[in-house]
Design a protein around this motif. Structure first.
Motif, PDB file in Angstrom:
ATOM      1  N   MET A   1       0.822  -1.213   0.000  1.00  0.00           N
ATOM      2  CA  MET A   1       0.000   0.000   0.000  1.00  0.00           C
ATOM      3  C   MET A   1       0.853   1.258   0.000  1.00  0.00           C
ATOM      4  O   MET A   1       0.469   2.273  -0.577  1.00  0.00           O
ATOM      5  N   ASN A   2       2.000   1.203   0.672  1.00  0.00           N
ATOM      6  CA  ASN A   2       2.887   2.362   0.685  1.00  0.00           C
ATOM      7  C   ASN A   2       3.344   2.723  -0.723  1.00  0.00           C
ATOM      8  O   ASN A   2       3.405   3.901  -1.092  1.00  0.00           O
ATOM      9  N   ALA A   3       3.658   1.685  -1.522  1.00  0.00           N
ATOM     10  CA  ALA A   3       4.095   1.919  -2.901  1.00  0.00           C
ATOM     11  C   ALA A   3       2.962   2.533  -3.719  1.00  0.00           C
ATOM     12  O   ALA A   3       3.189   3.427  -4.555  1.00  0.00           O
ATOM     13  N   GLN A   6       2.540   6.199  -2.706  1.00  0.00           N
ATOM     14  CA  GLN A   6       3.676   6.978  -3.186  1.00  0.00           C
ATOM     15  C   GLN A   6       3.545   7.236  -4.686  1.00  0.00           C
ATOM     16  O   GLN A   6       3.830   8.342  -5.169  1.00  0.00           O
ATOM     17  N   THR A   7       3.099   6.227  -5.417  1.00  0.00           N
ATOM     18  CA  THR A   7       2.852   6.397  -6.855  1.00  0.00           C
ATOM     19  C   THR A   7       1.761   7.424  -7.093  1.00  0.00           C
ATOM     20  O   THR A   7       1.878   8.289  -7.967  1.00  0.00           O
ATOM     21  N   ARG A  12       0.027  12.902  -8.722  1.00  0.00           N
ATOM     22  CA  ARG A  12      -0.677  14.147  -8.401  1.00  0.00           C
ATOM     23  C   ARG A  12       0.274  15.345  -8.436  1.00  0.00           C
ATOM     24  O   ARG A  12      -0.086  16.418  -8.932  1.00  0.00           O
ATOM     25  N   TRP A  13       1.470  15.160  -7.914  1.00  0.00           N
ATOM     26  CA  TRP A  13       2.453  16.237  -7.893  1.00  0.00           C
ATOM     27  C   TRP A  13       2.864  16.621  -9.316  1.00  0.00           C
ATOM     28  O   TRP A  13       2.907  17.807  -9.660  1.00  0.00           O
ATOM     29  N   LEU A 163      -3.539   1.483 -11.740  1.00  0.00           N
ATOM     30  CA  LEU A 163      -4.490   1.557 -10.629  1.00  0.00           C
ATOM     31  C   LEU A 163      -4.391   2.897  -9.899  1.00  0.00           C
ATOM     32  O   LEU A 163      -5.413   3.480  -9.510  1.00  0.00           O
ATOM     33  N   ALA A 164      -3.171   3.372  -9.714  1.00  0.00           N
ATOM     34  CA  ALA A 164      -2.984   4.664  -9.042  1.00  0.00           C
ATOM     35  C   ALA A 164      -3.616   5.785  -9.867  1.00  0.00           C
ATOM     36  O   ALA A 164      -4.266   6.678  -9.321  1.00  0.00           O
ATOM     37  N   TRP A 165      -3.425   5.732 -11.199  1.00  0.00           N
ATOM     38  CA  TRP A 165      -4.012   6.763 -12.054  1.00  0.00           C
ATOM     39  C   TRP A 165      -5.536   6.705 -12.002  1.00  0.00           C
ATOM     40  O   TRP A 165      -6.201   7.741 -11.915  1.00  0.00           O
ATOM     41  N   GLY A 166      -6.109   5.496 -12.047  1.00  0.00           N
ATOM     42  CA  GLY A 166      -7.553   5.362 -11.976  1.00  0.00           C
ATOM     43  C   GLY A 166      -8.101   5.919 -10.673  1.00  0.00           C
ATOM     44  O   GLY A 166      -9.113   6.637 -10.665  1.00  0.00           O
ATOM     45  N   PHE A 167      -7.433   5.623  -9.563  1.00  0.00           N
ATOM     46  CA  PHE A 167      -7.854   6.150  -8.260  1.00  0.00           C
ATOM     47  C   PHE A 167      -7.700   7.667  -8.227  1.00  0.00           C
ATOM     48  O   PHE A 167      -8.554   8.368  -7.674  1.00  0.00           O
ATOM     49  N   LYS A 168      -6.626   8.160  -8.837  1.00  0.00           N
ATOM     50  CA  LYS A 168      -6.391   9.606  -8.898  1.00  0.00           C
ATOM     51  C   LYS A 168      -7.531  10.314  -9.623  1.00  0.00           C
ATOM     52  O   LYS A 168      -8.041  11.339  -9.152  1.00  0.00           O
ATOM     53  N   ILE A 169      -7.936   9.778 -10.773  1.00  0.00           N
ATOM     54  CA  ILE A 169      -8.987  10.401 -11.561  1.00  0.00           C
ATOM     55  C   ILE A 169     -10.295  10.446 -10.772  1.00  0.00           C
ATOM     56  O   ILE A 169     -10.988  11.470 -10.757  1.00  0.00           O
TER      57      ILE A 169
END
Length: 205
Positions: A1-3, A6-7, A12-13, A163-169
């Motif tokens: 989950m940490n990875a 962080q992704t 986002r940054w 997955l990180a991008w999908g959650f970000k959106i």
């Protein structure tokens, strides 16, 4: 989950520092985020009307900010060309957005010419029925566009990025409200471009 987180943080940054220099763009993102939050609530009541609000208000304000107001020249803050930023963009760059928006515009015409989509759906009855069919078509387009890019990132990079991008959106509206709620105030003060001093200090560290 940490990875994963962080992704997500990195995505986002990079999204903020590379693609949101214009205070007008930031303000439009605030409008977009607020209307997206309304559509999120509406989706549990009427998905078609939620999609109509999301595409006609949230997406148009958001993309207008990028297309018409975001500087496209050399980025002195990040020492990057526009071509470089378009190449590395994790989500939908300008070229991909044009394709997506073209499909968005075309869908009402397709439904007008073929109300049953070749027998796939029950033809709409009346103008309101047609509008609701358009809304559902746009709802499906939004879901498809999200899933398609997640899978594309999985194939071209890795599953974590996708997955990180999908959650970000999905969570961008909440994040954008926190990030850009002061943008209209800066605009009223006459500041058209965010000096991005926090980006320079972050890079110095």
């Amino acid at each position: 989950m940490n990875a994963f987180f962080q992704t997500l943080k990195t995505q986002r940054w990079d999204d903020h520092r590379y693609y949101h220099h214009s205070r007008i763009n930031q303000s439009l993102h605030l409008v977009s985020a607020l209307s997206f939050l309304v559509s999120y609530a509406l989706v549990f009541v009427n998905p078609a009307w939620a999609a109509l609000l999301a595409w006609c208000v949230s997406m148009t304000t958001r993309q207008a900010g990028h297309f018409f107001f975001e500087p496209r020249g050399y980025d002195h803050v990040n020492h990057a060309t526009d071509e470089y930023k378009e190449e590395i963009k994790i989500g939908y760059n300008i070229r991909r957005k044009i394709v997506l928006m073209a499909v968005w515009v075309a869908l009402p015409l397709v439904l007008w010419l073929s109300p049953s989509l070749g027998g796939l759906i029950e033809p709409a009855v009346g103008f309101q029925g047609f509008i609701e069919d358009v809304g559902m078509a746009w709802f499906c387009l939004g879901v498809t566009g999200l899933v398609f890019r997640v899978v594309q990132l999985w194939v071209t990079q890795n599953l974590m990025q996708g997955l990180a991008w999908g959650f970000k959106i999905i969570t961008d509206p909440f994040h954008d409200v926190m990030l850009y709620h002061k943008a209209p105030l800066y605009l009223l003060r006459g500041q058209l471009i965010d000096p991005m001093e926090h980006v320079g200090s972050q890079q110095a560290h």
